[in-house]
Scaffold this motif. Structure first.
Motif, PDB file in Angstrom:
ATOM      1  N   THR A 161       0.876  -1.265   0.054  1.00 45.83           N
ATOM      2  CA  THR A 161      -0.018  -0.139   0.080  1.00 45.83           C
ATOM      3  C   THR A 161       0.928   1.127  -0.031  1.00 45.83           C
ATOM      4  O   THR A 161       0.657   2.142  -0.846  1.00 45.83           O
ATOM      5  CB  THR A 161      -0.811  -0.070   1.190  1.00 45.83           C
ATOM      6  OG1 THR A 161      -1.746  -1.366   1.105  1.00 45.83           O
ATOM      7  CG2 THR A 161      -1.754   1.410   1.273  1.00 45.83           C
ATOM      8  N   SER A 177       0.142   7.336  -0.075  1.00 45.44           N
ATOM      9  CA  SER A 177      -0.570   7.005   1.311  1.00 45.44           C
ATOM     10  C   SER A 177       0.679   7.084   2.393  1.00 45.44           C
ATOM     11  O   SER A 177       2.011   7.193   2.031  1.00 45.44           O
ATOM     12  CB  SER A 177      -0.903   5.421   1.019  1.00 45.44           C
ATOM     13  OG  SER A 177      -0.101   4.693   0.880  1.00 45.44           O
ATOM     14  N   PHE A 232      -4.721   7.894   2.644  1.00 43.53           N
ATOM     15  CA  PHE A 232      -4.181   8.272   1.108  1.00 43.53           C
ATOM     16  C   PHE A 232      -4.397   9.671   0.823  1.00 43.53           C
ATOM     17  O   PHE A 232      -5.347  10.291   1.632  1.00 43.53           O
ATOM     18  CB  PHE A 232      -5.261   7.432   0.253  1.00 43.53           C
ATOM     19  CG  PHE A 232      -5.174   5.848   0.375  1.00 43.53           C
ATOM     20  CD1 PHE A 232      -4.178   5.322  -0.214  1.00 43.53           C
ATOM     21  CD2 PHE A 232      -5.877   5.072   1.204  1.00 43.53           C
ATOM     22  CE1 PHE A 232      -3.951   3.653  -0.116  1.00 43.53           C
ATOM     23  CE2 PHE A 232      -5.938   3.742   1.529  1.00 43.53           C
ATOM     24  CZ  PHE A 232      -4.817   2.985   0.639  1.00 43.53           C
TER      25      PHE A 232
END
Length: 296
Positions: free
Chosen positions: A9, A111, A129
Motif C-alpha cells: 500500500t 499513502s 491516502f
C-alpha cells in the motif's frame, strides 16, 4: 501477509504540493497555546527525481513526521497519555509534464501510516491516502501564472478534498506574490542568497488512535485531527547553490483540534486559542531540468 499488504500500500503513494521541488529536508515547528498546551512537529524527508527531462519530471520520496503534544492537564478533562505522540511514515510520487502553449500538469498521489502506535500491530485505520492534481498556465507577456486543482491531504487535518486556486505574479526581479488557497505569499528577494516571505497558509496533521481512548468514562475509537491557519514572515538563506536554511515566525489565526470517530463526528473539541508560531528548517534541492515555468 498483513505486513506485506501494508508495505505494498505504501509503495503506491504519497503527496507533495505541486510547486515544491525535489529535495532532502529537515524541519521543526513549534506552536504553543496557553490554554491547552504546546505542539512540536519534527519532519524529515527526501524526494529524488527518477526522470528529469525538459518535458517530464517523475520523482519518488519518503518522509517521517513526529507530532508531540504536551497538554495542560487542568484544561483537558481526561487522561491524555494515549494521544501525546503521533508518528507518520509515508512514500510519495510526483509527476509533472510540460504541455504546449505554456501549460503544465501535475499529479501526486500516495499513502502514509499515521498513528499513536498504542498497539504494536498496524491496522487498516492507521493507513491514509493522499492525492493531488493541478494545471498551471503561464503568461509570459504578463509574467503571471494561474494554478487550478484540488487536493485530498490528511496533513491539513481535514477529511475532505480542498480546492487549489492561486494567481502568481512577478512584479520585478525583487518582488513577487501568490494569492489563493491553500497558500498565499509575498516574496522580496534581497539578493541571490537572501529573501523574505510573508505568508498565509494552511497546515495541520491527522493521526489514528489505534486503541480505544477513555473520554468522560466512555471508550472511543477514532482519529485526532488538527487544522491551523498561519500568518507569518519567513527568511530564507541560500548557500552553496542548492542548500537553503529557513526561519519562520508568525501567529495562528485559526486553530481547530478534535478527537473524532471514524464517521468524522466530534467526540471532544479542545477549543484551542490562537497563538505564536515558530519553525526552522534546512534543505538541499536537486536541479530541475524541465521547462515548466514558475514566476514566484
Amino acid at each position: 501477509m498483513k505486513r506485506a499488504l501494508i508495505v505494498l500500500t505504501l509503495m503506491i503513494g504519497g503527496v507533495i504540493y505541486a510547486q515544491e521541488t525535489d529535495d532532502v529536508y529537515m524541519n521543526t515547528e513549534f506552536l504553543p497555546t496557553a490554554d491547552v498546551g504546546s505542539f512540536v512537529k519534527l519532519e524529515a524527508g527526501i524526494s529524488i527525481p527518477l526522470l528529469n527531462t525538459s518535458k517530464d519530471r517523475l520523482s519518488v520520496g519518503g518522509y517521517f513526521q513526529n507530532n508531540s503534544l504536551n497538554y495542560e492537564d487542568k484544561n483537558v478533562p481526561f487522561e491524555t497519555d494515549d494521544i501525546e505522540t503521533f508518528n507518520a511514515f509515508g512514500l510519495k510520487f510526483n509527476y509533472q509534464r510540460s504541455l504546449s502553449n505554456n501549460w503544465a500538469i501535475n499529479f501526486m498521489g500516495g499513502s502514509q501510516i499515521s498513528s499513536n502506535f498504542d498497539e504494536s500491530e498496524i491496522g487498516s485505520d492507521d493507513i491514509f491516502f493522499n492525492a493531488l492534481v493541478t494545471v498551471d498556465k503561464f503568461n509570459e507577456e504578463n509574467n503571471t501564472q494561474w494554478t487550478f486543482g484540488a487536493t485530498y491531504d490528511i496533513n491539513y487535518g481535514l477529511y475532505y478534498p480542498i480546492p487549489i486556486v492561486t494567481y502568481t505574479k512577478r512584479i520585478s526581479d525583487a518582488w513577487a506574490y501568490k494569492l489563493g488557497v491553500p497558500d498565499s505569499r509575498v516574496k522580496w528577494t534581497l539578493s541571490d542568497h537572501h529573501n523574505f516571505e510573508g505568508f498565509a497558509t494552511l497546515t495541520g496533521f491527522t493521526g489514528n488512535i489505534n486503541d480505544e481512548i477513555e473520554i468522560y468514562k466512555e471508550d472511543y475509537e477514532g482519529t485526532l485531527r488538527q487544522t491551523t491557519v498561519l500568518l507569518g514572515l519567513g527568511y530564507n538563506y541560500t548557500f552553496w547553490d542548492n542548500f537553503k536554511a529557513t526561519v519562520n515566525g508568525g501567529y495562528s489565526v485559526y486553530n481547530h483540534m478534535q478527537v473524532q470517530d471514524y464517521d468524522h463526528e466530534e467526540i471532544y473539541d479542545f477549543d484551542i486559542s490562537n497563538s505564536l508560531y515558530i519553525s526552522a528548517g534546512i534543505k538541499y534541492t536537486f536541479d530541475n531540468k524541465t521547462k515548466i515555468k514558475s514566476v514566484h
